[in-house]
Design a protein around this motif. Sequence first.
Motif, PDB file in Angstrom:
ATOM      1  N   ALA A 118       0.809  -1.217   0.000  1.00 43.93           N
ATOM      2  CA  ALA A 118       0.000   0.000   0.000  1.00 43.93           C
ATOM      3  C   ALA A 118       0.839   1.262   0.000  1.00 43.93           C
ATOM      4  N   HIS A 119       1.985   1.235   0.683  1.00 38.81           N
ATOM      5  CA  HIS A 119       2.792   2.436   0.859  1.00 38.81           C
ATOM      6  C   HIS A 119       4.281   2.115   0.717  1.00 38.81           C
ATOM      7  N   ASP A 172       6.328  -0.342   3.210  1.00 38.34           N
ATOM      8  CA  ASP A 172       5.679  -1.605   3.574  1.00 38.34           C
ATOM      9  C   ASP A 172       6.581  -2.787   3.262  1.00 38.34           C
ATOM     10  N   CYS A 217       2.986  -0.868  -5.746  1.00 34.19           N
ATOM     11  CA  CYS A 217       2.617  -0.064  -4.581  1.00 34.19           C
ATOM     12  C   CYS A 217       1.448   0.831  -4.966  1.00 34.19           C
ATOM     13  N   SER A 260       0.085   3.449  -3.603  1.00 29.40           N
ATOM     14  CA  SER A 260       0.120   4.885  -3.332  1.00 29.40           C
ATOM     15  C   SER A 260       1.575   5.307  -3.218  1.00 29.40           C
ATOM     16  N   GLY A 263       2.422   7.272  -0.850  1.00 28.08           N
ATOM     17  CA  GLY A 263       2.589   7.632   0.550  1.00 28.08           C
ATOM     18  C   GLY A 263       2.658   9.139   0.733  1.00 28.08           C
ATOM     19  N   ALA A 288       0.704  11.288   2.199  1.00 26.99           N
ATOM     20  CA  ALA A 288      -0.105  11.879   3.272  1.00 26.99           C
ATOM     21  C   ALA A 288       0.529  13.148   3.827  1.00 26.99           C
ATOM     22  N   GLY A 291       5.323  12.340  -1.283  1.00 24.94           N
ATOM     23  CA  GLY A 291       5.196  11.254  -2.246  1.00 24.94           C
ATOM     24  C   GLY A 291       6.335  11.172  -3.239  1.00 24.94           C
ATOM     25  N   ASP A 308      -3.291   7.816   0.720  1.00 28.83           N
ATOM     26  CA  ASP A 308      -2.598   7.281   1.898  1.00 28.83           C
ATOM     27  C   ASP A 308      -3.352   7.807   3.114  1.00 28.83           C
ATOM     28  N   SER A 309      -4.219   6.971   3.667  1.00 28.56           N
ATOM     29  CA  SER A 309      -5.116   7.451   4.730  1.00 28.56           C
ATOM     30  C   SER A 309      -5.479   6.327   5.681  1.00 28.56           C
ATOM     31  N   HIS A 331      -4.501  -1.303   9.324  1.00 22.03           N
ATOM     32  CA  HIS A 331      -4.587  -0.180   8.390  1.00 22.03           C
ATOM     33  C   HIS A 331      -5.558  -0.534   7.258  1.00 22.03           C
ATOM     34  N   ASN A 357      -5.919   0.642   4.305  1.00 21.58           N
ATOM     35  CA  ASN A 357      -5.261   0.540   2.997  1.00 21.58           C
ATOM     36  C   ASN A 357      -4.656  -0.845   2.818  1.00 21.58           C
TER      37      ASN A 357
END
Length: 280
Positions: A41-42, A45, A70, A72, A74, A76, A80, A112-113, A162, A164
Amino acid sequence: METWFLAAQIIASIVLLWLFTSLITASFPRLTGKRILLLIAHPDDEAMFFAPILRSITRPDCGNSVFILCFSSGDADGLGHIRKDELKKSAKLLGITSDEHIIVIEDPKFPDSMTTTWDAKLIGSILMRYFAPKIANTPSTSAPTAYIDAIITFDGQGVSGHPNHISLMHGAQAYLKALMARHAGWECPTKLYTLVSTNVLRKYSSILDAVLTVFTIVGFRKEKGAFPTPLLAVSGPMDIWRAQSAMVSAHKSQMRWFRWGWIGVSRYMVVNDLVKQKMG
């Protein structure tokens, strides 16, 4: 004095058992000669959660081609553009051989949340676009084909809860269902493996949980063959150092105080156990 001596003996025994398990698990059934996708996801990870299995499946003698997708960048905290480069540096340290094997999705539908669940069907459609683009033209009387043999991702608890992370498992399942939609009766060409989430105590038990995991799995019913389950990877000292370096030297933007604690005591820096999900 006796208490300290006993404590030292216990610690030494755990360390020796961990080193022993890291050696014996190298001979356990594993994926070889496969095209494998690590679905995350990020950026980070791959190092924080999947370093042991990533180090295992990228060993040259396994003959695997390993990719990272991946979902996103990331972003947030507005980092990114930095985190994408950090992912590439980390992946290289962990065994990925080419930048072309690393894909980052940048789409506002995948923020990314900590409060957002991503759409599983949309994830599935993106996986289809990348890894089975010709499936719509494949006759239903023929076996479905895909560019990847196995997907590795989070389970339904996502290690940390999480949303995500959890969304990726549902997205992977949506992809497999779409892949097989017109091909009932055929074997699915892609297998799905999910990383086992544990309770908080085990999560922060480092090498101790590696020992417990190995001795627990030894008693499990195992499935061998081309796609064995469970998959188990226990890192030795050098692989742990690689995983820690991937965080400290590559993911510099993410090294806040709590991540120092994570790379020091998290069992996911030492051991990964994954199970193959059944279709249907």
